[in-house]
Design an enzyme around this catalytic site. Structure first.
Site, PDB file in Angstrom:
ATOM      1  N   ASP A  71      44.773  49.324  43.260  1.00 13.71           N
ATOM      2  CA  ASP A  71      44.625  48.135  43.685  1.00 13.71           C
ATOM      3  C   ASP A  71      43.098  47.559  44.065  1.00 13.71           C
ATOM      4  OD1 ASP A  71      46.357  45.749  43.802  1.00 13.71           O
ATOM      5  OD2 ASP A  71      45.039  45.059  45.576  1.00 13.71           O
ATOM      6  N   GLY A 167      37.077  43.205  33.002  1.00 16.73           N
ATOM      7  CA  GLY A 167      37.376  42.472  34.212  1.00 16.73           C
ATOM      8  C   GLY A 167      35.748  41.838  34.517  1.00 16.73           C
TER       9      GLY A 167
HETATM   10  P1  ITT Z   1      47.502  46.986  37.822  1.00 17.56           P
HETATM   11  O1  ITT Z   1      47.933  46.547  38.996  1.00 17.56           O
HETATM   12  O2  ITT Z   1      48.771  47.302  36.834  1.00 17.56           O
HETATM   13  O3  ITT Z   1      46.957  48.370  37.928  1.00 17.56           O
HETATM   14  P2  ITT Z   1      45.724  44.903  37.381  1.00 17.56           P
HETATM   15  O4  ITT Z   1      44.728  44.614  36.709  1.00 17.56           O
HETATM   16  O5  ITT Z   1      46.909  43.963  37.816  1.00 17.56           O
HETATM   17  O6  ITT Z   1      46.518  46.374  36.993  1.00 17.56           O
HETATM   18  P3  ITT Z   1      44.853  44.603  40.273  1.00 17.56           P
HETATM   19  O7  ITT Z   1      46.045  43.731  40.786  1.00 17.56           O
HETATM   20  O8  ITT Z   1      44.371  45.856  41.072  1.00 17.56           O
HETATM   21  O9  ITT Z   1      45.301  45.282  38.868  1.00 17.56           O
HETATM   22  O10 ITT Z   1      43.691  43.806  39.965  1.00 17.56           O
HETATM   23  C1  ITT Z   1      42.469  44.257  39.895  1.00 17.56           C
HETATM   24  C2  ITT Z   1      41.362  43.151  39.079  1.00 17.56           C
HETATM   25  O11 ITT Z   1      40.170  43.092  39.894  1.00 17.56           O
HETATM   26  C3  ITT Z   1      40.952  43.391  37.797  1.00 17.56           C
HETATM   27  O12 ITT Z   1      41.992  42.814  36.716  1.00 17.56           O
HETATM   28  C4  ITT Z   1      39.676  43.085  37.544  1.00 17.56           C
HETATM   29  O13 ITT Z   1      39.592  41.712  37.412  1.00 17.56           O
HETATM   30  C5  ITT Z   1      39.115  43.268  38.939  1.00 17.56           C
HETATM   31  N1  ITT Z   1      38.284  44.570  38.876  1.00 17.56           N
HETATM   32  C6  ITT Z   1      39.108  45.672  39.590  1.00 17.56           C
HETATM   33  N2  ITT Z   1      38.273  46.803  39.517  1.00 17.56           N
HETATM   34  C7  ITT Z   1      37.201  46.398  38.420  1.00 17.56           C
HETATM   35  C8  ITT Z   1      36.128  47.193  37.629  1.00 17.56           C
HETATM   36  O14 ITT Z   1      35.859  48.183  37.881  1.00 17.56           O
HETATM   37  N3  ITT Z   1      35.561  46.279  37.001  1.00 17.56           N
HETATM   38  C9  ITT Z   1      35.703  45.065  36.984  1.00 17.56           C
HETATM   39  N4  ITT Z   1      36.647  44.346  37.422  1.00 17.56           N
HETATM   40  C10 ITT Z   1      37.300  45.046  38.169  1.00 17.56           C
END
Ligand code: ITT
Length: 216
Positions: A71, A167
């Site tokens: 997360d 992201g």
């Molecule tokens: P999972 O829960 O299935 O793993 P998710 O994309 O829904 O996928 P999160 O709820 O953890 O995951 O949200 C993480 C968000 O934070 C991601 O969609 C990006 O918008 C941002 N993010 C996290 N790490 C990042 C990175 O290394 N580079 C750019 N944006 C990032």
């Protein structure tokens, strides 16, 4: 070679893990048929709570295996820590007319980035500080075994730069190397990133785990 199962629906995260794995000589894989498993509601107030919830839930589908969930998100100081745990759905008010914590689906990276730029419109360069945070949780058969945190401090640019990553990477300028995370390969990003640091801590823990407690 050690093998780690990652529970994520985000292909950008999987590419990051693959880059980190190259650096550490381990193998990472997604959970088989991950997209057909029921989703987990990410309603925790912290990255830790959501990572534990995801790892615990998904580990029940692969008995005996250590499953890792991620997360993560971007905390911007001028926005009092937003988008934070709502990073994946920050544009929900623009797209679904709902607040991010009420939205039941992620919003696209471009829309999330556009909202960040809009919110920071009048904030000068020196005050555009923030950090990426990544919390990894490892679980087996529904039980949490360990939780690991990594952060990366940077500056939010006024326009995107670079085409790699996912992201908020094109907006996240990392002063130490004078590049955004979207200007790095997955392997380079893992040297500096929140995810790379949390993954390093997880691997050190895995190395210390008694052999009979490991798989892979
Ligand atoms: P999972 O829960 O299935 O793993 P998710 O994309 O829904 O996928 P999160 O709820 O953890 O995951 O949200 C993480 C968000 O934070 C991601 O969609 C990006 O918008 C941002 N993010 C996290 N790490 C990042 C990175 O290394 N580079 C750019 N944006 C990032």
């Amino acid at each position: 070679m050690r093998r780690i199962l990652i529970a994520t629906s985000n292909p950008g995260k999987l590419r990051d893990f693959a880059g980190a794995a190259l650096l550490h000589g381990v193998e990472v894989r997604g959970i088989p048929d991950f997209s057909s498993l029921p989703g987990v509601v990410e309603d925790g107030l912290t990255f830790e709570a959501n990572a534990r919830k995801k790892a615990g839930a998904y580990s029940r589908y692969v008995p005996g295996e250590i499953v890792v969930a991620d997360d993560s998100g971007l905390e911007i100081d001028a926005l009092h820590g937003a988008p934070g745990v709502h990073s994946a759905r920050y544009a929900a008010p623009d797209v679904h007319g709902k607040e991010p914590h009420q939205a039941d689906a992620n919003t696209h990276d471009e829309a999330n980035n556009a909202r960040v730029l809009r919110e920071l419109k009048d904030v000068p360069f020196g005050k555009r500080t923030g950090r990426f945070v990544c919390v990894l949780s490892a679980a087996r058969d529904g039980k949490t075994l360990g939780t690991f945190r990594g952060t990366a401090e940077g500056i939010i640019l006024e326009a995107p730069r670079g085409t790699n990553g996912f992201g908020y990477d094109p907006l996240f300028y990392f002063p130490k190397i004078k590049k955004t995370f979207a200007e790095l390969s997955a392997e380079e990003k893992s040297k500096y990133s929140h995810r790379g640091k949390a993954f390093g801590a997880l691997l050190a823990w895995l190395d210390d785990l008694p052999r009979e407690n490991r798989r892979g």
